[in-house]
Design an enzyme around this catalytic site. Structure first.
Site, PDB file in Angstrom:
ATOM      1  CG  HIS A  11      -4.087  -0.281   4.867  1.00 38.61           C
ATOM      2  ND1 HIS A  11      -4.184   0.701   3.782  1.00 38.61           N
ATOM      3  CD2 HIS A  11      -5.583  -1.041   3.874  1.00 38.61           C
ATOM      4  CE1 HIS A  11      -5.044  -0.495   2.938  1.00 38.61           C
ATOM      5  NE2 HIS A  11      -5.731  -0.903   3.335  1.00 38.61           N
ATOM      6  CG  HIS A  61      -4.358   3.848   3.257  1.00 44.21           C
ATOM      7  ND1 HIS A  61      -3.440   3.298   3.634  1.00 44.21           N
ATOM      8  CD2 HIS A  61      -4.619   5.087   4.136  1.00 44.21           C
ATOM      9  CE1 HIS A  61      -2.913   3.868   5.152  1.00 44.21           C
ATOM     10  NE2 HIS A  61      -4.367   4.834   5.070  1.00 44.21           N
ATOM     11  CB  CYS A  65      -0.970  -0.034   1.135  1.00 40.58           C
ATOM     12  SG  CYS A  65      -1.345   1.569   1.613  1.00 40.58           S
ATOM     13  CG  HIS A  68      -6.929   9.133  -0.512  1.00 40.71           C
ATOM     14  ND1 HIS A  68      -6.613   7.691  -0.446  1.00 40.71           N
ATOM     15  CD2 HIS A  68      -7.372   9.632  -1.833  1.00 40.71           C
ATOM     16  CE1 HIS A  68      -7.823   7.530  -1.546  1.00 40.71           C
ATOM     17  NE2 HIS A  68      -7.476   9.290  -2.560  1.00 40.71           N
ATOM     18  CB  CYS A 117       0.798   1.701   4.706  1.00 37.15           C
ATOM     19  SG  CYS A 117      -1.063   1.345   4.911  1.00 37.15           S
TER      20      CYS A 117
END
Ligand code: 5GP
Ligand code: ZN
Length: 112
Positions: free
Chosen positions: A45, A96, A3, A98, A6
């Protein structure tokens, strides 16, 4: 670990950080769509906002507490937009969660 956000949170991929606390990180989008384009992420995450539950919703509170501080530090005194894309139909490219902060000019009104 595959990811990219991450890895950005861990510092394994460089980013231009504009805000950070124990659970939230904000950095400049690599491909800005407005004069100010910042991404606000949880350091842990979460795949998307569709994964938010009673158990993990505290991170959303923390992110939305950070957003006005970030907007103020970027000089967005005349407004801005916050967007989160979810899944395929939402055109989410990084899995992920955002929140985009877009501003620094009068944005178009269209949503899609
Ligand atoms: P999405 O389309 O998933 O809502 O938005 C993902 C955003 O992440 C895009 O605006 C894209 O430019 C940004 N992005 C993708 N990879 C990176 C990266 O490695 N660094 C930074 N700073 N932004 C990235
Ligand atoms: Zn992640």
């Amino acid at each position: 670990m595959d990811c990219i956000f991450c890895m950005i949170a861990e510092g394994a991929i460089p980013s231009t950080r504009v805000y950070e606390d124990e659970s939230v990180l904000a950095f400049r989008d690599i491909n800005p769509q407005a004069p100010v384009h910042i991404l606000v992420i949880p350091k842990t995450h979460v795949a998307s906002a569709d994964e938010i539950t009673e158990e993990n919703s505290d991170i959303v509170k923390r992110i939305f507490e950070a957003i006005p501080k970030i907007a103020a530090s970027e000089g967005l005194t005349n407004g801005y937009r916050v967007i989160t894309n979810i899944g395929e139909d939402g055109a989410q490219s990084v899995k992920h969660m955002h929140f985009h902060i877009l501003g620094g000019k009068k944005l178009l009104e269209r949503m899609a």
